[in-house]
Design a protein around this motif. Structure first.
Motif, mmCIF file in Angstrom:
data_model
loop_
_atom_site.group_PDB
_atom_site.id
_atom_site.type_symbol
_atom_site.label_atom_id
_atom_site.label_comp_id
_atom_site.label_asym_id
_atom_site.label_seq_id
_atom_site.Cartn_x
_atom_site.Cartn_y
_atom_site.Cartn_z
ATOM 1 N N LEU A 32 60.702 54.474 83.796
ATOM 2 C CA LEU A 32 60.045 53.219 84.144
ATOM 3 C C LEU A 32 59.280 53.330 85.457
ATOM 4 O O LEU A 32 59.674 54.075 86.362
ATOM 5 N N PRO A 33 58.173 52.575 85.592
ATOM 6 C CA PRO A 33 57.406 52.599 86.847
ATOM 7 C C PRO A 33 58.215 51.989 87.987
ATOM 8 O O PRO A 33 59.114 51.178 87.772
ATOM 9 N N ASP A 34 57.885 52.381 89.210
ATOM 10 C CA ASP A 34 58.573 51.845 90.384
ATOM 11 C C ASP A 34 58.374 50.330 90.467
ATOM 12 O O ASP A 34 57.365 49.789 90.007
ATOM 13 N N VAL A 79 60.993 44.180 98.846
ATOM 14 C CA VAL A 79 60.849 43.907 100.278
ATOM 15 C C VAL A 79 61.526 45.035 101.052
ATOM 16 O O VAL A 79 62.704 45.338 100.823
ATOM 17 N N ALA A 80 60.783 45.670 101.919
ATOM 18 C CA ALA A 80 61.297 46.818 102.667
ATOM 19 C C ALA A 80 62.557 46.448 103.450
ATOM 20 O O ALA A 80 62.617 45.404 104.100
ATOM 21 N N GLY A 81 63.568 47.307 103.345
ATOM 22 C CA GLY A 81 64.803 47.100 104.095
ATOM 23 C C GLY A 81 65.779 46.129 103.469
ATOM 24 O O GLY A 81 66.881 45.940 103.995
ATOM 25 N N ASP A 82 65.410 45.498 102.353
ATOM 26 C CA ASP A 82 66.300 44.517 101.734
ATOM 27 C C ASP A 82 67.280 45.232 100.798
ATOM 28 O O ASP A 82 66.852 45.986 99.913
ATOM 29 N N ILE A 132 56.922 43.226 104.439
ATOM 30 C CA ILE A 132 56.434 44.569 104.127
ATOM 31 C C ILE A 132 56.965 44.960 102.748
ATOM 32 O O ILE A 132 58.163 44.865 102.486
ATOM 33 N N ILE A 133 56.062 45.394 101.885
ATOM 34 C CA ILE A 133 56.429 45.756 100.515
ATOM 35 C C ILE A 133 56.455 47.276 100.382
ATOM 36 O O ILE A 133 55.596 47.976 100.934
ATOM 37 N N GLU A 134 57.433 47.770 99.655
ATOM 38 C CA GLU A 134 57.493 49.204 99.396
ATOM 39 C C GLU A 134 57.898 49.452 97.938
ATOM 40 O O GLU A 134 58.609 48.636 97.340
ATOM 41 N N PRO A 135 57.419 50.552 97.343
ATOM 42 C CA PRO A 135 57.832 50.880 95.973
ATOM 43 C C PRO A 135 59.230 51.482 95.971
ATOM 44 O O PRO A 135 59.613 52.184 96.920
ATOM 45 N N ARG A 136 59.982 51.187 94.942
ATOM 46 C CA ARG A 136 61.337 51.744 94.823
ATOM 47 C C ARG A 136 61.616 52.036 93.360
ATOM 48 O O ARG A 136 61.231 51.275 92.478
ATOM 49 N N ASN A 166 70.482 45.070 91.166
ATOM 50 C CA ASN A 166 69.497 44.012 90.918
ATOM 51 C C ASN A 166 68.145 44.597 90.535
ATOM 52 O O ASN A 166 67.639 45.494 91.196
ATOM 53 N N ARG A 167 67.568 44.100 89.437
ATOM 54 C CA ARG A 167 66.276 44.528 88.884
ATOM 55 C C ARG A 167 66.332 45.922 88.279
ATOM 56 O O ARG A 167 65.310 46.590 88.110
ATOM 57 N N GLY A 168 67.552 46.366 87.939
ATOM 58 C CA GLY A 168 67.682 47.688 87.343
ATOM 59 C C GLY A 168 68.723 47.703 86.237
ATOM 60 O O GLY A 168 68.854 46.756 85.462
ATOM 61 N N PHE A 169 69.486 48.794 86.168
ATOM 62 C CA PHE A 169 70.506 48.991 85.142
ATOM 63 C C PHE A 169 71.882 49.092 85.794
ATOM 64 O O PHE A 169 72.033 49.721 86.844
#
Length: 362
Positions: A58-60, A64-67, A94-98, A140-143
């Motif tokens: 799945l795509p990243d 929110v950075a640091g959350d 600040i947004i970051e891909p994860r 959260n937001r994953g599996f």
């Protein structure tokens, strides 16, 4: 300083066989409201490998950075209270891909490890009551994957299912009250020989699939060769299937965007409910999940209307685990669903009601 190279995961599109399991997992990614997947079957049939491969495919996601809760910057239902407060103060986030989180719940986990607890180190060093997030926050937001779920303690199962159903986790510990989003695809696996699952637990899973050991010698040799090739050269093997991986990833993204446009005819809804009624399914979860799964499959196949074929391909996965067990009945629960489906949808059952496969790499 170079970033550590990410550990290679066996590619999802290279998994051979187990079409029903792969289909159920894909549909839950497209529409997480389906409610997760219970995978029951023999050991060594690729359950964990397939699930990790899907998370890696799945795509990243943007967080929110640091959350620590993988909060979204735009969706209030996926934001922790800290992020909400920062937005109210008009702070710039600040947004970051994860990478989509894939969290394993070990059998020996405690409720504190699952839900979160007081940060003892901060309490001792700074005298501050701070919350230390648990596995539900990380997922959260994953599996969230629970292997041998039939061996998990009942109280942990209850906490897990409550969070999965509500999408939130609430913790009250020593004067600290925390509520954070916990939206995840719940995946359980187990071996029926090691104990049966409670009917209440089974019913809470949206879909259920059964996996069996491959018996065909040629297919077994193919599986061994694939695994050996991957172990010998993970990068080379993964690069060889990159095209298939990207194509499937794009189909999933397109399906997620198309999902809200998919409709299902009233007559088909009535027939789905008629199947559930004929099978004497308790409650309405069976009706709801079958509708959702059929819509997700239609979206995956680039359609905006559900047809009978899509319902036929998801009905068994959505309903077989909700049937009441009759120890004297010889027929398999999946076959019972197929038989009733054919009666309600007025099919002969000879060909089109027993073999619904999905060409994942098409």
């Amino acid at each position: 300083m170079n970033e550590p190279r990410k550990r290679r995961v066996f590619p999802f599109t290279a998994v051979i066989g187990q079409e029903e399991m792969r289909l159920a997992l894909l549909l839950n990614v497209i529409d997480p409201r389906i409610g997760g997947v219970m995978i029951m079957g023999d050991r060594g049939t690729g359950k964990s490998t397939t699930i990790r491969g899907l998370a890696d495919l799945l795509p990243d996601i943007e967080v929110v950075a640091g959350d620590p809760y993988n909060s979204s910057a735009t969706d209030p239902d996926l934001q922790s209270s800290e992020v909400c407060e920062r937005l109210q103060r008009n702070e710039t986030l600040i947004i970051e891909p994860r990478q989509v989180p894939m969290v394993d719940l070990p059998l020996g986990a405690t409720e504190d490890r699952l839900c979160g607890t007081i940060d003892i180190e901060k309490a001792l060093s700074e005298g501050v009551r701070a919350f230390e997030p648990g596995l539900l926050a990380k997922a959260n937001r994953g599996f969230l994957y629970v292997d041998e779920v039939n061996l998990l303690d009942d109280h942990l199962v209850d906490v897990l299912l409550d969070s999965a159903a509500s999408g939130w986790n609430t913790v009250e510990r020593e004067g600290v009250s925390v509520r954070h989003p916990a939206r995840f695809v719940l995946i359980g696996s187990g071996n029926p020989e090691e104990g049966e699952l409670r009917p209440q637990l089974l019913d809470r899973f949206g879909m259920s699939v059964e996996v069996r050991t491959v018996r065909d010698p040629e297919l077994r040799v193919q599986v061994v060769e694939q695994r050996t090739a991957f172990d010998n050269d993970p990068d080379g093997f993964s690069n060889a299937v990159n095209g298939n991986q990207f194509a499937l990833q794009q189909r999933i993204v397109d399906a997620q965007q198309r999902l809200n446009q998919v409709s299902i005819d009233d007559d088909l809804r009535l027939r789905i409910s008629a199947v559930c009624s004929e099978l004497d399914v308790d409650g309405l979860r069976g009706d709801i999940v079958t509708n959702r799964a059929a819509r997700a499959l239609a979206a995956f196949e680039s359609r905006t209307e559900v047809n009978e074929e899509q319902i036929a391909r998801v009905a068994s996965c959505c309903l077989r685990h909700r049937l009441r067990k009759d120890p004297l009945e010889q027929i398999d629960s999946g076959d019972r669903v197929v038989k009733v489906f054919c009666q309600v949808f007025e099919r002969d059952g000879s060909n089109d009601c027993t073999d619904f496969k999905l060409a994942l790499t098409a």
